[in-house]
Structure formats: structure tokens, C-alpha cells
Design a protein around this motif. Structure first.
Motif, PDB file in Angstrom:
ATOM      1  N   HIS A  18       0.805  -1.182   0.081  1.00 15.62           N
ATOM      2  CA  HIS A  18      -0.048  -0.043   0.066  1.00 15.62           C
ATOM      3  C   HIS A  18       0.888   1.277  -0.025  1.00 15.62           C
ATOM      4  O   HIS A  18       0.592   2.211  -0.420  1.00 15.62           O
ATOM      5  N   GLU A  69     -12.436  -1.100   0.584  1.00 20.35           N
ATOM      6  CA  GLU A  69     -11.473  -1.472   1.003  1.00 20.35           C
ATOM      7  C   GLU A  69     -10.754  -0.285   1.919  1.00 20.35           C
ATOM      8  O   GLU A  69     -11.434  -0.165   3.015  1.00 20.35           O
ATOM      9  N   ASN A  70      -9.622   0.397   1.705  1.00 19.31           N
ATOM     10  CA  ASN A  70      -9.305   1.374   2.643  1.00 19.31           C
ATOM     11  C   ASN A  70      -9.397   2.609   2.182  1.00 19.31           C
ATOM     12  O   ASN A  70      -8.656   3.757   2.623  1.00 19.31           O
ATOM     13  N   SER A  71     -10.398   3.061   1.394  1.00 18.83           N
ATOM     14  CA  SER A  71     -10.488   4.261   0.688  1.00 18.83           C
ATOM     15  C   SER A  71     -11.810   4.816   1.044  1.00 18.83           C
ATOM     16  O   SER A  71     -12.928   4.042   0.921  1.00 18.83           O
ATOM     17  N   GLU A 112      -7.701   8.413   2.188  1.00 18.24           N
ATOM     18  CA  GLU A 112      -7.274   6.743   2.499  1.00 18.24           C
ATOM     19  C   GLU A 112      -7.117   6.417   3.893  1.00 18.24           C
ATOM     20  O   GLU A 112      -6.694   7.522   4.570  1.00 18.24           O
ATOM     21  N   LEU A 113      -7.835   5.512   4.277  1.00 16.59           N
ATOM     22  CA  LEU A 113      -7.887   5.007   5.703  1.00 16.59           C
ATOM     23  C   LEU A 113      -6.736   3.810   6.062  1.00 16.59           C
ATOM     24  O   LEU A 113      -6.642   2.898   5.259  1.00 16.59           O
ATOM     25  N   ALA A 114      -6.384   4.044   7.124  1.00 13.27           N
ATOM     26  CA  ALA A 114      -5.467   2.826   7.740  1.00 13.27           C
ATOM     27  C   ALA A 114      -6.315   1.590   7.683  1.00 13.27           C
ATOM     28  O   ALA A 114      -7.592   1.637   7.933  1.00 13.27           O
ATOM     29  N   ASP A 115      -5.674   0.445   7.707  1.00 12.53           N
ATOM     30  CA  ASP A 115      -6.394  -0.804   7.917  1.00 12.53           C
ATOM     31  C   ASP A 115      -7.270  -0.941   9.198  1.00 12.53           C
ATOM     32  O   ASP A 115      -8.123  -1.697   9.323  1.00 12.53           O
ATOM     33  N   THR A 116      -6.933  -0.337  10.298  1.00  9.20           N
ATOM     34  CA  THR A 116      -7.724  -0.428  11.495  1.00  9.20           C
ATOM     35  C   THR A 116      -8.639   0.858  11.882  1.00  9.20           C
ATOM     36  O   THR A 116      -9.455   0.644  12.599  1.00  9.20           O
ATOM     37  N   LYS A 118     -12.502   2.446  10.695  1.00  8.88           N
ATOM     38  CA  LYS A 118     -13.532   1.996  10.395  1.00  8.88           C
ATOM     39  C   LYS A 118     -14.616   3.021  10.278  1.00  8.88           C
ATOM     40  O   LYS A 118     -14.685   4.050  11.151  1.00  8.88           O
ATOM     41  N   ARG A 135     -10.917   3.977  15.279  1.00 12.11           N
ATOM     42  CA  ARG A 135      -9.865   2.855  15.145  1.00 12.11           C
ATOM     43  C   ARG A 135     -10.090   1.884  16.057  1.00 12.11           C
ATOM     44  O   ARG A 135     -10.056   1.814  17.175  1.00 12.11           O
TER      45      ARG A 135
END
Length: 165
Positions: A18, A69-71, A112-116, A118, A135
Motif C-alpha cells: 500500500h 477497501e481502505n478508501s 485513504e484510511l488505515a487498515d484499523t 472503520k 480505530r
């Protein structure tokens, strides 16, 4: 702007794909496209965040908040009819705008968001779109204390004092 190729750095790393995508995204930024609509990113406590966007004159049915996804993608498409524009501004029927200074153009804003992180909700209030984020760190990624084992003490205690004969 010059394109960066970080593929040599990715040869010895796992799970950082990423990062290359973020560099590509940063190289494609256009200053005029990133200025509308204005927004704030706020931190509320340890794990709560909020994005606040100024979307004056937009109704809830003209806005779309999508997570893929993370967007996080926020789009606004204004429905332009004379009746809708006058009704929205609180004008009486038969009144038309002579000047319309409040921008109401279509937009697309991407975060863009981090995986953690929501998205937990969105609210439109007083011309501001509030998007709540949280988070959530999975148990597997949280730091944990590892107990250090010591060998059990076995046998009798050795006395360091010599016995009198």
C-alpha cells in the motif's frame, strides 16, 4: 512532478504494498481539485476521529459516502433545477437568483484510511457533513506482555556458613 519508483525498497519487505499506492496517489494530486469542499479532520479521544466537510446547499440525497477497501469516497452531485434551487434557499415561488455566490458544484473527495480505521456513521447538520471514524485494533495487533519463565527452584537451600566440627 517526478514519478518515484520504490520497487527496489519493496523487494525485502512484506505487506507494504500500500505504500507504493500512496506514493502514486500523492504524485497525481492536483491543487485545484483538493480545495473544494473544505474539510477538517478532528481527533476525539484515544480512538475516535471525525471528518467534517462544509457542504452548504447540498441535501442528504445529493451526497454519497462510500467505503471501499481502505478508501473513503465522499461525492456530491447537485440537482440543478430552478424550483429546487429557489426552494433550497428559502425563496418564495416566482423568485429567481440574481447572484449565486455559494458554490454548489459537484465534487469528489477521497480519503485513504488505515487498515484499523472503520467508518461508524455520517450525519448532515447545518450545512456540515460529519463522518465518524473509529480505530479498532485487532487483538492480534495489540501489544501484549510476555511472561518470562524462570526455572523452578529445586532441592535444598545451600548454606554458605561452614558448620563447626
Amino acid at each position: 512532478m517526478r514519478a518515484f519508483d520504490i520497487s527496489p525498497l519493496l523487494r525485502s519487505s512484506i505487506g507494504f504494498d500500500h505504500v507504493n499506492r500512496l506514493f502514486d496517489l500523492a504524485s497525481r494530486l492536483d491543487e485545484t481539485a483538493t480545495s473544494y469542499p473544505p474539510y477538517n479532520i478532528e481527533k476525539h479521544g484515544e480512538d475516535a476521529y471525525r471528518i467534517t466537510m462544509a457542504v452548504a446547499c447540498f441535501r442528504a440525497d445529493e451526497l454519497d459516502v462510500t467505503v471501499k477497501e481502505n478508501s473513503l469516497l465522499v461525492t456530491g452531485k447537485a440537482v440543478e433545477t430552478a424550483e429546487a434551487a429557489n426552494a433550497e434557499a428559502g425563496a418564495q415561488p416566482g423568485v429567481t437568483f440574481l447572484h449565486r455566490g455559494i458554490a454548489r458544484r459537484a465534487f469528489e473527495r477521497r480519503f485513504e484510511l488505515a487498515d484499523t480505521v472503520k467508518v461508524t456513521g455520517a450525519e448532515l447538520k447545518d450545512g456540515l457533513l460529519h463522518i465518524a471514524l473509529k480505530r479498532e485494533i485487532p487483538e492480534a495487533k495489540k501489544p501484549r506482555q510476555i511472561a518470562i519463565a524462570t526455572p523452578a527452584v529445586s532441592g535444598a537451600v545451600i548454606d554458605a556458613q561452614p558448620k563447626a566440627a
